[in-house]
Design a protein around this motif. Sequence first.
Motif, PDB file in Angstrom:
ATOM      1  N   GLU B 105       0.822  -1.216   0.000  1.00 27.47           N
ATOM      2  CA  GLU B 105       0.000   0.000   0.000  1.00 27.47           C
ATOM      3  C   GLU B 105       0.856   1.266   0.000  1.00 27.47           C
ATOM      4  O   GLU B 105       0.357   2.340  -0.338  1.00 27.47           O
ATOM      5  N   HIS B 106       2.108   1.138   0.385  1.00 27.13           N
ATOM      6  CA  HIS B 106       3.000   2.302   0.348  1.00 27.13           C
ATOM      7  C   HIS B 106       3.593   2.503  -1.033  1.00 27.13           C
ATOM      8  O   HIS B 106       4.316   3.459  -1.270  1.00 27.13           O
ATOM      9  N   HIS B 107       3.299   1.591  -1.967  1.00 28.30           N
ATOM     10  CA  HIS B 107       3.783   1.765  -3.335  1.00 28.30           C
ATOM     11  C   HIS B 107       2.649   1.863  -4.344  1.00 28.30           C
ATOM     12  O   HIS B 107       2.688   2.686  -5.257  1.00 28.30           O
ATOM     13  N   LEU B 108       1.619   1.047  -4.203  1.00 29.97           N
ATOM     14  CA  LEU B 108       0.511   1.070  -5.164  1.00 29.97           C
ATOM     15  C   LEU B 108      -0.264   2.380  -5.051  1.00 29.97           C
ATOM     16  O   LEU B 108      -0.582   2.827  -3.949  1.00 29.97           O
ATOM     17  N   THR B 109      -0.623   2.948  -6.188  1.00 25.73           N
ATOM     18  CA  THR B 109      -1.458   4.143  -6.134  1.00 25.73           C
ATOM     19  C   THR B 109      -2.912   3.744  -5.860  1.00 25.73           C
ATOM     20  O   THR B 109      -3.310   2.589  -6.052  1.00 25.73           O
ATOM     21  N   VAL B 110      -3.675   4.738  -5.444  1.00 20.45           N
ATOM     22  CA  VAL B 110      -5.101   4.527  -5.196  1.00 20.45           C
ATOM     23  C   VAL B 110      -5.769   3.981  -6.458  1.00 20.45           C
ATOM     24  O   VAL B 110      -6.589   3.059  -6.405  1.00 20.45           O
ATOM     25  N   ALA B 111      -5.400   4.539  -7.607  1.00 16.77           N
ATOM     26  CA  ALA B 111      -6.043   4.130  -8.861  1.00 16.77           C
ATOM     27  C   ALA B 111      -5.703   2.679  -9.216  1.00 16.77           C
ATOM     28  O   ALA B 111      -6.576   1.912  -9.643  1.00 16.77           O
ATOM     29  N   HIS B 113      -4.757   0.322  -7.104  1.00 11.69           N
ATOM     30  CA  HIS B 113      -5.380  -0.509  -6.072  1.00 11.69           C
ATOM     31  C   HIS B 113      -6.835  -0.771  -6.438  1.00 11.69           C
ATOM     32  O   HIS B 113      -7.322  -1.909  -6.372  1.00 11.69           O
ATOM     33  N   ARG B 114      -7.523   0.273  -6.883  1.00  4.80           N
ATOM     34  CA  ARG B 114      -8.930   0.130  -7.249  1.00  4.80           C
ATOM     35  C   ARG B 114      -9.066  -0.771  -8.483  1.00  4.80           C
ATOM     36  O   ARG B 114      -9.985  -1.597  -8.557  1.00  4.80           O
TER      37      ARG B 114
END
Lengths: 368, 368
Positions: B105-111, B113-114
């Motif tokens: 989660e400290h690398h993946l962007t919100v977009a 991840h979604r």
Amino acid sequence: MSEVYAARRTRLRERCNAGGSAAALVSRPANVRYLAGAAPRGAVLLLGTTEDLLLCTEPPEDRPAAGRPDESLRLRVLPGPGADPAVAAGGVAEAQGADSLAVEEHHLTVARHRAIGSAAPRLRLAGLGQAVEQLRVVKDEEEISCLRIGAEIADQALGELLESILVGRTERHLALELERRLVDHGADGPAFPTSVGTGPHAGRPGHRPTDRRVEEGDFLSVCLGATYRGYRCEIGRTFVIGTSPADWQIELYDLVFAAQRAGREALAPGVAHRDVDRAARQVLDSAGYGENLPARTGHGVGLQIDEDPQLTPAAMGKLDACVPVTVEPGVHLPGRGGVRIDDTLVVRPEADGGPELLTITTKELLAL
Amino acid sequence: MSEVYAARRTRLRERCNAGGSAAALVSRPANVRYLAGAAPRGAVLLLGTTEDLLLCTEPPEDRPAAGRPDESLRLRVLPGPGADPAVAAGGVAEAQGADSLAVEEHHLTVARHRAIGSAAPRLRLAGLGQAVEQLRVVKDEEEISCLRIGAEIADQALGELLESILVGRTERHLALELERRLVDHGADGPAFPTSVGTGPHAGRPGHRPTDRRVEEGDFLSVCLGATYRGYRCEIGRTFVIGTSPADWQIELYDLVFAAQRAGREALAPGVAHRDVDRAARQVLDSAGYGENLPARTGHGVGLQIDEDPQLTPAAMGKLDACVPVTVEPGVHLPGRGGVRIDDTLVVRPEADGGPELLTITTKELLAL
């Protein structure tokens, strides 16, 4: 220049308000620089309800290459390490009374997004989408002028290399020398890692230089670019080493040249991105090279070396005037090498003389 | 080498299963390389329930510097552009029957991840935390050997520079020459942008080279590092230009030297990170420079130039054996310049001779 940045922020604020958010948080460095004039380390830009704020973890650098923050923006330098300007910005937005904050979900990590939510629990976090990237597509003449200077620098560096002896030198050394020359001529630095490919490596898109030495009879392809005041351009050329190119080399070169010319000539305001791609691609396709073609034949350039538009078969959208793009078809034959020709051009209307070629190094097949 | 990567993945899988996730998705490039041997463009690593998989958008490069993917991993190259290996990996995990997937989660962007959530709606997305970064802190002898070679290369490049004439040359040219020499001596490239600061710029942490020329009487500080097989080290030294340093220069140098030595001597397994920082910091603090000190006096190095541990006043945790760190206190006096001395060392137990100094260029004050 201050008015330029303020005007850009006004356009973004309008889009943002239309999307239902009173405030916006811009975190992607190129977007911060576009709207604030500079992006010091860790910087984020808050378009607030009462005031805009540039938050960072280090004071701005005093170098022309780093830009200068718009003086009409309030600057806040947070003490490091560990402070996250995006989280601090969330707190400021909430304190300003904003009920929702549009953030760059394609740039913020899940962890940072959550930290903003925790720091500003009354704030609804919405998506800003690629609004800033969209604003950045069409350039003003100031931006184009930076690209033009960068292109001149790249042309100079490449021209000097061609006057030197190439046989026996490694790809890595040639790449380093090109990068040194870029800086000598005033670039902030290379726009991307310089690619030099000889023999079987020639024509491979994005080839990273190796210790292979240039040999007689090789194709040699070079792709480089300068960053000038943050703006990045690109030029790629392919040469033959030795006095007389082989027939297959001449044929392949002429073909890629024709494809690249077709792409360049297709550039005009209102033309679909996919039609530019098709113009270049079909030349190579109809010669039987359809299978080994790269996924795209060009892309936008600006504060990043790879921006919208994308010139691909499936791209949506149409070109506008004042959009700088690369046109860079190529063919690479595994084990034999290949050809790649790459220019940066600015889309201009016919009445203004058509596409403006920024990278003017000759595209005749030179035997070196 | 294959067993090394497999063993690392086994350790991660154990942590991950203990946290309740059957599968893990590693997306941060240095973490991918650590677990898979290489990180081709866009690569992600899926630790699946039935099989591990390396997904990327480009085939691995055939260069030693890029590493070589562990052959016991299945490789899948997705057709570009626009394909996201992380999204594809989510689909694979779901198809393998996993019910939850731990992501970075400290690398993946919100977009992104979604997008994974949309592609694999039956999968619960959990957090992997910094599990891979934690595994990376303690190095094996193979990794330390890469750092040692990198340090030798940096020492060589710096040594050669010191033999050349420096007065009249610009910071930018000196930095470029150092980077060229790093590559000449076999580095993959610089470990970070080389910093050269003269006169008032000397001693500024992270100073970006300008067109200022070296003058008689200047402090000159240089900070550089080599990347070798992906591993990044760091060395920083400060010199005086001219035959006889001024008294204030000698005093300041001796002080920073004493602080740096205190930091180095504090390195031992079991010592708290903050105590190493304090050892160096209090020397400068008690001489009255407490206010202008940087936030930290050192940090871990490895596949990234800035890793855990952080040597800061508030850091938690203790040193282990085989952890490589920098010790790099400095003082910068605005308008006058300053001193910075920076080594890369490996923490070793007393019985093995204490901390192993990788960067061996002299720390006597040289007048050049």
